[in-house]
Design a protein around this motif. Structure first.
Motif: not given
Length: 71
Positions: A7-9, A30-41, A46-54
């Motif tokens: 899932p994406l968010v 913008r934090y260096p530790t925050f997951p990179a976006p899955f895709q820029r549209l 959008v980001w992968l929900r699992a990466e954001v939740e982790a």
């Protein structure tokens, strides 16, 4: 692009997951530790929900409760 690995968010869902305002969400992504976006549209990111939740589990401590929560 290949198959989406889960899932994406978008920004609105990201705000809800983080429990923060739009301004604070923009700071956090913008934090260096925050997951990179899955895709820029065009018009959004959008980001992968699992990466954001982790990331939330690792970097955002649970909020204190007001004592009204059912156990």
């Amino acid at each position: 692009m290949g198959e989406v690995p889960g899932p994406l968010v978008g920004p609105h869902e990201l705000q809800d997951l983080l429990g923060v305002s739009r301004t604070r969400m923009r700071q956090l992504i913008r934090y260096p530790t925050f997951p990179a976006p899955f895709q820029r549209l065009h018009g959004t990111t959008v980001w992968l929900r699992a990466e954001v939740e982790a990331w939330i589990a690792e970097h955002r401590p649970p909020r204190p409760t007001d004592g009204d929560e059912a156990e």
